[in-house]
Design a protein around this motif. Sequence first.
Motif, PDB file in Angstrom:
ATOM      1  N   ILE A 250      -0.684   9.454  17.202  1.00  0.00           N
ATOM      2  CA  ILE A 250      -1.551  10.621  16.978  1.00  0.00           C
ATOM      3  C   ILE A 250      -0.814  11.656  16.123  1.00  0.00           C
ATOM      4  CG2 ILE A 250      -2.623  12.621  18.122  1.00  0.00           C
ATOM      5  CD1 ILE A 250      -3.343  10.728  20.453  1.00  0.00           C
ATOM      6  N   ALA A 251       0.415  11.939  16.504  1.00  0.00           N
ATOM      7  CA  ALA A 251       1.176  12.971  15.770  1.00  0.00           C
ATOM      8  C   ALA A 251       1.395  12.557  14.316  1.00  0.00           C
ATOM      9  CB  ALA A 251       2.515  13.209  16.472  1.00  0.00           C
ATOM     10  N   ALA A 252       1.779  11.307  14.126  1.00  0.00           N
ATOM     11  CA  ALA A 252       2.069  10.848  12.767  1.00  0.00           C
ATOM     12  C   ALA A 252       0.796  10.794  11.932  1.00  0.00           C
ATOM     13  CB  ALA A 252       2.734   9.474  12.821  1.00  0.00           C
ATOM     14  N   ALA A 253      -0.298  10.391  12.547  1.00  0.00           N
ATOM     15  CA  ALA A 253      -1.563  10.281  11.812  1.00  0.00           C
ATOM     16  C   ALA A 253      -2.088  11.672  11.450  1.00  0.00           C
ATOM     17  CB  ALA A 253      -2.591   9.520  12.650  1.00  0.00           C
ATOM     18  N   ARG A 254      -1.923  12.590  12.381  1.00  0.00           N
ATOM     19  CA  ARG A 254      -2.371  13.965  12.119  1.00  0.00           C
ATOM     20  C   ARG A 254      -1.605  14.527  10.919  1.00  0.00           C
ATOM     21  NH1 ARG A 254      -1.350  16.480  17.190  1.00  0.00           N
ATOM     22  NH2 ARG A 254      -3.414  16.063  18.033  1.00  0.00           N
ATOM     23  N   ASP A 255      -0.315  14.274  10.925  1.00  0.00           N
ATOM     24  CA  ASP A 255       0.538  14.710   9.815  1.00  0.00           C
ATOM     25  C   ASP A 255       0.122  14.099   8.489  1.00  0.00           C
ATOM     26  OD1 ASP A 255       2.482  16.512  10.430  1.00  0.00           O
ATOM     27  OD2 ASP A 255       4.111  15.134   9.834  1.00  0.00           O
ATOM     28  N   LEU A 256      -0.097  12.796   8.552  1.00  0.00           N
ATOM     29  CA  LEU A 256      -0.426  12.060   7.323  1.00  0.00           C
ATOM     30  C   LEU A 256      -1.787  12.488   6.780  1.00  0.00           C
ATOM     31  CD1 LEU A 256       0.213   9.826   5.278  1.00  0.00           C
ATOM     32  CD2 LEU A 256      -0.623   8.144   6.923  1.00  0.00           C
ATOM     33  N   ALA A 257      -2.690  12.894   7.691  1.00  0.00           N
ATOM     34  CA  ALA A 257      -4.054  13.221   7.264  1.00  0.00           C
ATOM     35  C   ALA A 257      -4.168  14.642   6.737  1.00  0.00           C
ATOM     36  CB  ALA A 257      -5.013  13.007   8.442  1.00  0.00           C
TER      37      ALA A 257
ATOM     38  N   MET B  37      -0.629   3.953   7.033  1.00  0.00           N
ATOM     39  CA  MET B  37       0.395   3.993   8.074  1.00  0.00           C
ATOM     40  C   MET B  37       0.468   2.586   8.686  1.00  0.00           C
ATOM     41  SD  MET B  37       0.818   6.747  11.040  1.00  0.00           S
ATOM     42  CE  MET B  37      -0.257   6.388  12.298  1.00  0.00           C
ATOM     43  N   CYS B  38       1.689   2.110   8.913  1.00  0.00           N
ATOM     44  CA  CYS B  38       1.873   0.800   9.547  1.00  0.00           C
ATOM     45  C   CYS B  38       2.449   1.036  10.940  1.00  0.00           C
ATOM     46  CB  CYS B  38       2.861  -0.056   8.760  1.00  0.00           C
ATOM     47  SG  CYS B  38       2.388  -0.267   7.052  1.00  0.00           S
ATOM     48  N   VAL B  39       1.861   0.392  11.923  1.00  0.00           N
ATOM     49  CA  VAL B  39       2.334   0.574  13.303  1.00  0.00           C
ATOM     50  C   VAL B  39       2.599  -0.798  13.922  1.00  0.00           C
ATOM     51  CG1 VAL B  39       1.920   1.654  15.529  1.00  0.00           C
ATOM     52  CG2 VAL B  39       0.856   2.603  13.475  1.00  0.00           C
ATOM     53  N   TYR B  40       3.828  -0.982  14.370  1.00  0.00           N
ATOM     54  CA  TYR B  40       4.217  -2.278  14.941  1.00  0.00           C
ATOM     55  C   TYR B  40       5.369  -2.048  15.897  1.00  0.00           C
ATOM     56  CZ  TYR B  40       7.384  -1.663  10.980  1.00  0.00           C
ATOM     57  OH  TYR B  40       8.277  -1.131  10.079  1.00  0.00           O
ATOM     58  N   GLU B  41       5.508  -2.966  16.848  1.00  0.00           N
ATOM     59  CA  GLU B  41       6.510  -2.753  17.896  1.00  0.00           C
ATOM     60  C   GLU B  41       7.912  -3.199  17.495  1.00  0.00           C
ATOM     61  OE1 GLU B  41       5.494  -3.535  21.984  1.00  0.00           O
ATOM     62  OE2 GLU B  41       7.501  -4.331  22.382  1.00  0.00           O
ATOM     63  N   ALA B  42       7.998  -4.185  16.627  1.00  0.00           N
ATOM     64  CA  ALA B  42       9.315  -4.700  16.247  1.00  0.00           C
ATOM     65  C   ALA B  42      10.147  -3.600  15.591  1.00  0.00           C
ATOM     66  CB  ALA B  42       9.150  -5.865  15.281  1.00  0.00           C
ATOM     67  N   VAL B  43      11.456  -3.816  15.570  1.00  0.00           N
ATOM     68  CA  VAL B  43      12.378  -2.872  14.938  1.00  0.00           C
ATOM     69  C   VAL B  43      11.853  -2.492  13.552  1.00  0.00           C
ATOM     70  CG1 VAL B  43      14.718  -2.686  13.973  1.00  0.00           C
ATOM     71  CG2 VAL B  43      14.372  -3.694  16.241  1.00  0.00           C
ATOM     72  N   LYS B  44      11.907  -1.181  13.263  1.00  0.00           N
ATOM     73  CA  LYS B  44      11.194  -0.660  12.100  1.00  0.00           C
ATOM     74  C   LYS B  44      11.678  -1.242  10.774  1.00  0.00           C
ATOM     75  CE  LYS B  44      10.515   3.724   9.659  1.00  0.00           C
ATOM     76  NZ  LYS B  44      10.795   5.170   9.702  1.00  0.00           N
ATOM     77  N   THR B  45      13.005  -1.358  10.612  1.00  0.00           N
ATOM     78  CA  THR B  45      13.504  -1.731   9.290  1.00  0.00           C
ATOM     79  C   THR B  45      13.365  -3.223   9.028  1.00  0.00           C
ATOM     80  OG1 THR B  45      15.696  -1.907  10.223  1.00  0.00           O
ATOM     81  CG2 THR B  45      15.171   0.133   9.094  1.00  0.00           C
ATOM     82  N   LEU B  46      13.168  -3.566   7.790  1.00  0.00           N
ATOM     83  CA  LEU B  46      13.111  -4.958   7.323  1.00  0.00           C
ATOM     84  C   LEU B  46      12.033  -5.762   8.051  1.00  0.00           C
ATOM     85  CD1 LEU B  46      16.935  -5.414   7.078  1.00  0.00           C
ATOM     86  CD2 LEU B  46      15.369  -5.539   5.155  1.00  0.00           C
ATOM     87  N   GLY B  47      10.946  -5.108   8.368  1.00  0.00           N
ATOM     88  CA  GLY B  47       9.915  -5.788   9.144  1.00  0.00           C
ATOM     89  C   GLY B  47       8.569  -5.809   8.476  1.00  0.00           C
TER      90      GLY B  47
END
Lengths: 342, 332
Positions: free
Chosen positions: B321-328, B261-271
Amino acid sequence: MAGASKAVADSRANLPFVYRQYSAEQLKQVLHKMYLIRRFEEGAEECYTRGLIHGTMHLSIGQEASAMGICMPLAEDDQITSTHRGHGHCIAKGAEVKRMFAEFFGKTTGYCKGRGGSMHIADVAKGNLGANGIVAGGIPIAVGAGLSSKMMKTGKVVVSFFGDGANNEGAFHEALNMAAIWKLPVIFVCENNGYGMSTSTARSTAVKNIADRAAAYSMPGVIVNGNIFSEVAQASHQAVARARAGEGPTLIESKTYRHRGHSKSDRNRYRTKEEIEDWMSNRDPITLFESELREFGFIDDKGIEAIRSAVAQEIADGIEFAKASPSPDIRTIQNYVYTEQA
Amino acid sequence: MDAMVRELSYAQAIQEAMAIAMDMDERVFLMGEDIGVYGGAFQVTGDLVERYGTERVIDTPISELGGAGVAVGAAVTGMRPIFEFQFSDFATLAMEQIVNQAAKMRFMLGGEVSVPLVMRFPAGSGTGAAAQHSQSLEAWLGHVPGLKVIQPATPHDAKGMLLAAVADPDPVMIFEHKLLYKMKGPVPEGYYTVPIGKADIRREGRDLTIVATSIMVHKALEAAAALEAEGIDIEVVDLRTIRPMDKQTVIDSVKKTSRLMCVYEAVKTLGIGAEVSAMIAESEAFDYLDAPIVRLGGAETPIPYNPELEKAVVPQVPDIIAAARDLAKGVR
């Protein structure tokens, strides 16, 4: 630079500035370099036409007195920033035409090892920090070099060449302002050839003279006829003296004309044949300088012929050198993106 | 004996690094808007002008393009400027000098010059300053060969990476999240560097890898701590440098956990998330993946003013947390 002796100087008391300031040998050297600039660009143009080199080029033919006059009072370690129309500045600051041709040909022996081409030729050892593909891009860089000079107390003067087109860029205004508030040893040289690509200064610029802009930044604004070597050199002398004395920057507007189009794509639709013809026939800077040298007895026809043939040889040798030089190895493509570290 | 370690804020750590750099090398100087008596918009330069004088802590006019160009010119002629943009958003005015000049000069000139320039970019949202003072533009510059782009996440790294940047012969762009400036952490006294181009594993784990940058490292660690109670064991990789990226650390981590999972503040696309994901898809770690890669990035909007909206457009701990729980799901 050693000037003329006192006795010689007295005999020249009524002549224009450079004929009082410089020796006959130095003035002949100027003519030599003006021819070198002209023939270099004609040579580059011919190589392009014959398909030997690619890309594009911006020729300064017609502006040679401006480049030479500005660089005349500069010392070897003084610095310049140049423009896309920068071959003349490069030669005036001391570059070798063979390495300039090699750069045009994209060879490893070129000033930029084939990575830069016409628009990025630099000769850092001689103080040329580089031509620039971005209009006004070099102006703040020159101010930075001036800041280094002041902070490191090197005494270097920095000249920033740019065209009339650059005077409407924000970078020009920001840079002049900073040079003025910090009293930096920078000389801003606007070579006004009348057109930013196709748009005339009358259509693009609110002031009549670009030198008028200097008032907004509390620095002297000087207008010279850029096709008369002596006038340009005199203005440069004064600006260099002011800069070296720590009195700050000067803006020099050198009014000139380019005989060729903006670049190889130019169809010359924005100016008349008559206008071009007038500048070529009546105001050519080399012709003007040559006749003054003749008139004041600094050179004769034989001397001029000797310069012309020496230049022709240097150009031919330069092109041969470029042709014979190796192209960069494609495996070195990543070189110079970052500084190689041990 | 180890250097004495104190608690410093991120801003204090940067200030200390700049002071050390100026003490060590008289060529180092600071330039920026209101960095002198004002102390900088975020008090990062603080009182350095009192110690080093106006000749070495230079207030520029509000001229981002010209100021950046002056810094470039000073760098190629022997000085070592550290240039502060008041807000990273204002660097948009200076892109010409950064992208066309600083980044390319060494290359264009065939290696005849280096550009030892450091630029600092206070970045990110969360201050209520709305759309023109809150952006995360690091990926813009990460796209430009010739630049190095770093995002230190802790006071320790902020000091060590700034000192590494000053020692670097090439232009280094430092993106500092404004919400980190007041964060405290252990910082050794004296000179040390943290290498540019090396990621750091902030927390080891077996079940999934979170690659995070800047402030998101802390949010990811908080999420990982919360999920520990649910038996989900998360590895958090602090990327630290986005150009040149430390691919190997990320690849090794993904090979171990098989989930990314990648987590970053900048706009999601093309980043940065796109880059990390593609890099993994191209690597030997691809075969190890047990689930699709997940990216959590900023919304496809400018940063809004309203505080609730402002929070909603960038990933928050509950989102991670929600995304990580899903991914795991289905890990064990």
